[in-house]
Design a protein around this motif. Structure first.
Motif, PDB file in Angstrom:
ATOM      1  N   GLU A  91      -2.502  13.910   6.223  1.00  0.00           N
ATOM      2  CA  GLU A  91      -3.044  13.397   7.483  1.00  0.00           C
ATOM      3  C   GLU A  91      -4.520  13.038   7.284  1.00  0.00           C
ATOM      4  O   GLU A  91      -5.219  13.678   6.504  1.00  0.00           O
ATOM      5  N   ASP A 104      -6.403  10.124  13.337  1.00  0.00           N
ATOM      6  CA  ASP A 104      -5.315   9.144  13.173  1.00  0.00           C
ATOM      7  C   ASP A 104      -5.604   7.871  13.951  1.00  0.00           C
ATOM      8  O   ASP A 104      -5.447   6.764  13.430  1.00  0.00           O
ATOM      9  N   ARG A 112       0.849  -1.189   0.000  1.00  0.00           N
ATOM     10  CA  ARG A 112       0.000   0.000   0.000  1.00  0.00           C
ATOM     11  C   ARG A 112       0.886   1.241   0.000  1.00  0.00           C
ATOM     12  O   ARG A 112       1.830   1.327   0.775  1.00  0.00           O
ATOM     13  N   PRO A 113       0.582   2.219  -0.841  1.00  0.00           N
ATOM     14  CA  PRO A 113       1.381   3.451  -0.840  1.00  0.00           C
ATOM     15  C   PRO A 113       1.171   4.226   0.458  1.00  0.00           C
ATOM     16  O   PRO A 113       0.106   4.149   1.074  1.00  0.00           O
ATOM     17  N   SER A 114       2.170   4.967   0.862  1.00  0.00           N
ATOM     18  CA  SER A 114       2.032   5.757   2.082  1.00  0.00           C
ATOM     19  C   SER A 114       1.104   6.941   1.822  1.00  0.00           C
ATOM     20  O   SER A 114       0.950   7.400   0.698  1.00  0.00           O
ATOM     21  N   ARG A 115       0.509   7.427   2.881  1.00  0.00           N
ATOM     22  CA  ARG A 115      -0.427   8.560   2.776  1.00  0.00           C
ATOM     23  C   ARG A 115       0.329   9.827   2.441  1.00  0.00           C
ATOM     24  O   ARG A 115       1.414  10.062   2.936  1.00  0.00           O
ATOM     25  N   SER A 116      -0.297  10.664   1.644  1.00  0.00           N
ATOM     26  CA  SER A 116       0.323  11.943   1.306  1.00  0.00           C
ATOM     27  C   SER A 116      -0.177  13.064   2.208  1.00  0.00           C
ATOM     28  O   SER A 116       0.338  14.178   2.155  1.00  0.00           O
TER      29      SER A 116
END
Length: 78
Positions: A10, A57, A4-8
Motif C-alpha cells: 500500500e 491511496d 506497469r507492474p502492480s504494487r506489492s
C-alpha cells in the motif's frame, strides 16, 4: 508502452508526502496538506475549493491521473 507492474504494498504517507511536494512545486496545486487524521486537504488555486482526500491511496491516484493526463495531452516530440 511497457505495462506497469502492480504494487506489492500500500502507498505510504511518506510516498504521498513526496508526491504532494511535487504537485505544489510544479504549481499543479496551490496547497496539499496532511491532516493529523492522515487525510489530505487539496486546493488547486488560492481562491479554489478545498477537497478532502481520505489517505495516501487517494493522493497517489490523483497524482497518477494528473501524470497520465499530462503525458497523453502533450504534443509528441519524438
Amino acid at each position: 508502452m511497457i505495462p506497469r507492474p502492480s504494487r506489492s504494498s500500500e502507498p505510504t504517507t511518506a510516498e504521498a508526502d513526496a508526491w504532494a511536494d511535487v504537485l505544489v512545486r510544479r504549481q499543479l496545486f496551490h496547497a496539499v496538506v496532511l491532516t493529523p487524521t492522515e487525510q489530505w486537504l487539496v486546493q488547486d488555486r488560492p481562491d479554489g475549493l478545498v477537497r478532502l482526500l481520505q489517505g495516501p491511496d487517494d493522493l497517489l491516484a490523483l497524482a497518477a491521473t494528473i501524470q497520465h493526463h499530462t503525458r497523453t495531452t502533450r504534443p509528441e516530440t519524438r
